[in-house]
Design a protein around this motif. Structure first.
Motif, short mmCIF file in Angstrom:
data_model
loop_
_atom_site.label_atom_id
_atom_site.label_comp_id
_atom_site.label_asym_id
_atom_site.label_seq_id
_atom_site.Cartn_x
_atom_site.Cartn_y
_atom_site.Cartn_z
N TRP A 1 60.18 26.79 -1.93
CA TRP A 1 60.32 27.88 -2.88
C TRP A 1 61.54 27.97 -4.14
CZ3 TRP A 1 57.69 28.16 1.24
CH2 TRP A 1 56.26 28.76 1.08
N TRP A 2 62.77 27.63 -3.47
CA TRP A 2 64.03 27.89 -4.14
C TRP A 2 64.62 26.24 -4.16
CZ3 TRP A 2 62.84 32.15 -5.37
CH2 TRP A 2 62.52 33.04 -4.51
N TYR A 3 64.04 25.73 -5.28
CA TYR A 3 64.24 24.26 -5.54
C TYR A 3 63.06 23.80 -6.45
CZ TYR A 3 63.57 19.20 -5.30
OH TYR A 3 63.34 17.85 -5.59
N ASN A 4 62.02 23.62 -5.49
CA ASN A 4 60.84 23.08 -6.03
C ASN A 4 60.09 23.92 -7.03
OD1 ASN A 4 58.69 20.96 -6.53
ND2 ASN A 4 57.43 22.36 -4.98
N LEU A 5 59.40 24.92 -6.61
CA LEU A 5 58.65 26.02 -7.19
C LEU A 5 59.38 26.71 -8.63
CD1 LEU A 5 56.31 27.72 -4.72
CD2 LEU A 5 55.59 26.25 -6.60
N VAL A 6 60.62 27.14 -7.98
CA VAL A 6 61.69 27.74 -8.83
C VAL A 6 62.83 26.74 -8.87
CG1 VAL A 6 63.13 29.65 -9.48
CG2 VAL A 6 60.87 30.06 -8.45
N GLY A 7 62.84 25.96 -10.06
CA GLY A 7 64.06 25.15 -10.21
C GLY A 7 65.26 25.62 -10.48
N ASN A 8 66.40 25.09 -10.28
CA ASN A 8 67.74 25.53 -10.79
C ASN A 8 68.65 24.21 -11.06
OD1 ASN A 8 67.78 25.50 -7.59
ND2 ASN A 8 69.92 25.67 -8.09
N ASP A 9 69.52 24.58 -11.42
CA ASP A 9 70.63 23.63 -11.71
C ASP A 9 71.26 23.30 -10.68
OD1 ASP A 9 72.75 21.94 -12.70
OD2 ASP A 9 73.05 22.74 -14.64
N GLN A 10 71.10 22.44 -9.98
CA GLN A 10 71.73 22.05 -8.38
C GLN A 10 73.23 21.68 -8.45
OE1 GLN A 10 68.47 21.13 -5.14
NE2 GLN A 10 68.28 19.68 -6.61
N PRO A 11 73.53 20.59 -9.49
CA PRO A 11 75.01 20.53 -9.40
C PRO A 11 75.82 21.55 -9.91
CG PRO A 11 73.57 18.68 -10.41
CD PRO A 11 72.59 20.16 -10.28
N ASP A 12 75.57 22.19 -11.02
CA ASP A 12 76.18 23.42 -11.57
C ASP A 12 76.21 24.49 -10.65
OD1 ASP A 12 77.34 21.84 -13.57
OD2 ASP A 12 76.08 22.59 -15.19
N GLU A 13 75.39 25.20 -10.31
CA GLU A 13 74.96 26.36 -9.47
C GLU A 13 74.32 26.22 -8.34
OE1 GLU A 13 76.45 29.04 -9.97
OE2 GLU A 13 77.00 28.98 -12.47
N PRO A 14 74.99 25.51 -7.60
CA PRO A 14 74.26 25.35 -6.13
C PRO A 14 73.76 26.35 -5.19
CG PRO A 14 76.33 24.56 -5.99
CD PRO A 14 76.18 24.82 -7.44
N TRP A 15 74.63 27.51 -5.48
CA TRP A 15 74.46 28.68 -4.57
C TRP A 15 72.82 29.38 -4.83
CZ3 TRP A 15 73.45 33.66 -6.04
CH2 TRP A 15 73.69 34.16 -7.14
N LEU A 16 72.38 29.09 -6.21
CA LEU A 16 71.44 29.53 -6.55
C LEU A 16 70.23 29.42 -5.53
CD1 LEU A 16 70.23 31.88 -8.29
CD2 LEU A 16 69.54 30.17 -9.98
N ASP A 17 70.15 28.12 -5.35
CA ASP A 17 68.84 27.59 -4.24
C ASP A 17 69.55 27.74 -2.67
OD1 ASP A 17 70.38 25.43 -5.08
OD2 ASP A 17 68.87 24.06 -3.93
N GLU A 18 70.92 27.28 -2.58
CA GLU A 18 71.26 27.03 -1.07
C GLU A 18 71.39 28.28 -0.58
OE1 GLU A 18 70.65 24.35 0.18
OE2 GLU A 18 70.78 22.85 -1.24
N SER A 19 72.02 29.24 -1.26
CA SER A 19 72.50 30.56 -0.59
C SER A 19 71.00 31.32 -0.23
CB SER A 19 73.49 31.59 -1.60
OG SER A 19 74.51 30.94 -1.69
N LEU A 20 70.18 31.31 -1.21
CA LEU A 20 68.73 31.93 -1.09
C LEU A 20 68.18 31.18 0.31
CD1 LEU A 20 67.28 32.38 -4.63
CD2 LEU A 20 67.28 34.04 -2.74
N CYS A 21 68.31 29.88 0.35
CA CYS A 21 67.63 29.21 1.09
C CYS A 21 68.24 29.55 2.85
CB CYS A 21 67.54 27.71 1.23
SG CYS A 21 66.15 27.12 -0.23
N ASN A 22 69.63 29.61 2.77
CA ASN A 22 70.11 30.01 4.13
C ASN A 22 69.95 31.48 4.59
OD1 ASN A 22 70.99 27.94 5.62
ND2 ASN A 22 73.09 28.62 5.55
N TYR A 23 69.92 32.40 3.29
CA TYR A 23 69.59 33.71 3.64
C TYR A 23 67.80 33.93 4.14
CZ TYR A 23 69.56 38.99 3.39
OH TYR A 23 69.23 40.28 3.84
N ALA A 24 67.32 33.17 3.69
CA ALA A 24 65.78 33.02 3.84
C ALA A 24 65.59 32.57 5.32
CB ALA A 24 65.01 31.94 3.19
N VAL A 25 66.49 31.78 5.89
CA VAL A 25 66.43 31.62 7.49
C VAL A 25 66.68 32.98 8.37
CG1 VAL A 25 67.51 30.44 9.38
CG2 VAL A 25 67.41 29.22 7.16
#
Ligand SMILES: [Zn+2]
Length: 487
Positions: free
Chosen positions: A345-369
């Motif tokens: 979901w957080w990277y593939n279905l909803v893309g984000n600028d991984q080099p510039d704002e890595p928290w947008l997918d990574e923080s969501l994915c770790n909170y998803a755990v």
């Protein structure tokens, strides 16, 4: 003056003929989507459409050689005078090499140039491409795989040939996102993720030695043995944010269905028990996240053991998990699998600028755990995430005096502090927002954010806007406290 006769330059001879393919036809992606989502191909009719024809050439210096033809529609509001392709293997974190050319745009050879430490190929256009118009680009490429870990790179397993596994992340020239900043072309750090791409369609014809089993994004349309002992696999992957492929002689899978998707858990010799464990983590978290974040539209999800020094790595439709977890000492096995499933979901279905704002997918994915263990009512794991992962690491950083805002580019972080901030402090921000809004509004906002930006690209302000659509409680103070720091 004497007239100079300019010799007509001989056009470069492409090593493989230009593929004949209709890149306005998206019908074959029905094979990649659950029947209920087959119509999703029409939600993104202007997404880049790649045809990739490539062959793996094994040996002491393994290479992937191929040609790709791309239909790129200018989806911006300004004309484009060039189109860029990222040559990821040239980035320091990949430790390989990529060479591209010749390049044809709309039936004419053009002269591309390399920029950003050879990681970006600028393909000039004869005339600026107006908004809504399409360019037809064909380019030939050779990607060279590292077979040992180069000091200063991300380590083994991101890209290369290690432990009998070919890991072909980013092997083909890839068009990055064009947004308010223009083309996204920075030279990524050697840690964190390097890619930022639009959702796209990929039809692939990949040839490799017949003994190799592939694990790839999307769905296999055909597996065709050739007379020379190689096999050509035809695949369709889209709408997906990239095409990923791994291959090994040793891969075997066990599988299970979840809501119409087949989850395959691929293991290396001796890893069958681990594959069973990974399969149970992946299937249960896939079901949780479909409940929380909306449907997983694809027919397949592959979980694959990878000889990597990272815990795991996300790709569209594929998650790599460290092979070391498949032995008796599982360690962070469960957390890694669930985290990487959330990336669908957080990277593939909803893309984000991984080099510039890595928290947008990574923080969501770790909170998803954390959310997953809450949903399946496993309080020990839920509390371990909150106390031992989120608070423990964040407090450790504070005690060391290295606390800093969660937001900002990967390159701005000390590598030793990146995990503390983006994977531990970031989830605490999301938890604080949840406590401020209340559960009902928070979960509605997450589902809204996922639905609004499905197959698109989102920025931190989009996540905050989704929260604000579901609450009147002030959130700016939390955003400043956790993400940006005081101005
Ligand atoms: Zn991650």
């Amino acid at each position: 003056p004497t007239a100079t006769l300019t010799p007509t330059p001989t056009p470069p001879q492409p090593p493989i003929p230009t593929p004949e393919v209709d890149l306005t036809d998206r019908s074959l992606y029905a094979a990649n989507l659950k029947p209920a989502f087959a119509g999703d191909v029409d939600l993104v009719p202007h997404a880049p459409h790649y045809f990739i024809q490539a062959e793996l050439l094994p040996g002491p210096t393994p290479q992937v050689r191929g040609v790709e033809r791309v239909r790129y529609v200018n989806q911006e509001t300004t004309p484009l005078d060039a189109i860029y392709f990222r040559l990821y293997p040239n980035l320091p974190g990949y430790g390989g090499a990529s060479q591209a050319g010749p390049v044809i745009v709309d039936n004419r050879f053009v002269s591309p140039t390399l920029e950003y430490a050879d990681s970006a190929l600028r393909v000039p256009l004869a005339a600026p491409l107006p908004p809504g118009a399409a360019a037809d680009i064909t380019l030939w490429f050779t990607a060279t795989l590292p077979t040992s870990v180069t000091p200063g790179t991300a380590g083994s397993g991101l890209y290369g040939f290690f432990g009998g596994v070919y890991d072909l992340a980013g092997f083909y020239p890839t068009i990055p996102v064009y947004d308010d900043e223009g083309w996204n072309l920075e030279v990524a750090a050697t840690f964190g993720d390097a890619t930022f791409t639009d959702i796209a369609f990929h039809q692939v014809e990949f040839t490799l030695p017949g003994a190799l089993q592939i694990v790839a994004s999307g769905s296999v349309l055909e597996e065709r043995p050739n007379s020379d002992g190689t096999t050509t696999w035809r695949l369709a992957a889209g709408p997906m944010r990239a095409f990923y492929l791994a291959a090994s002689e040793h891969y075997r899978a066990i599988s299970q269905e979840v809501n119409g998707a087949t989850v395959n858990s691929w293991h290396l010799p001796g890893g069958e028990e681990g594959a069973r464990t990974a399969l149970s983590y992946a299937t249960s978290s896939l079901a949780t996240f479909e409940q929380l974040f909306g449907p997983y539209p694809y027919r397949e999800l592959d979980v694959v053991a990878m000889p990597t020094t990272a815990f795991g790595m996300e790709y569209p439709g594929v998650i790599d998990i460290a092979q070391s977890f498949y032995g008796p000492n599982g360690g962070a096995f469960a957390i890694s699998v669930v985290h990487e499933v959330a990336h669908q979901w957080w990277y593939n279905l909803v893309g984000n600028d991984q080099p510039d704002e890595p928290w947008l997918d990574e923080s969501l994915c770790n909170y998803a755990v954390y959310l997953h263990y809450e949903a399946v009512d496993w309080p020990e794991m839920r509390d371990a995430m909150m106390n031992n992962i989120f608070w423990y690491r964040y407090n450790a950083a504070r005690n060391l005096g290295i606390d800093r805002p969660v937001g900002g580019p990967v390159t701005g972080f000390d590598p030793a502090n990146y995990i503390n901030m983006v994977y531990s402090k970031g989830p605490l921000f999301l938890h604080a927002v949840r406590e401020r809004m209340g559960d009902e509004a928070f979960f509605a906002a997450l589902a809204d954010y996922a639905a609004t930006h499905r197959y698109g690209v989102a920025y931190p302000e989009d996540l905050m806007a989704a929260f604000r659509r579901h609450t009147t409680a002030p959130l700016d103070d939390l955003y400043t406290q956790w993400i940006t720091g005081p101005p």
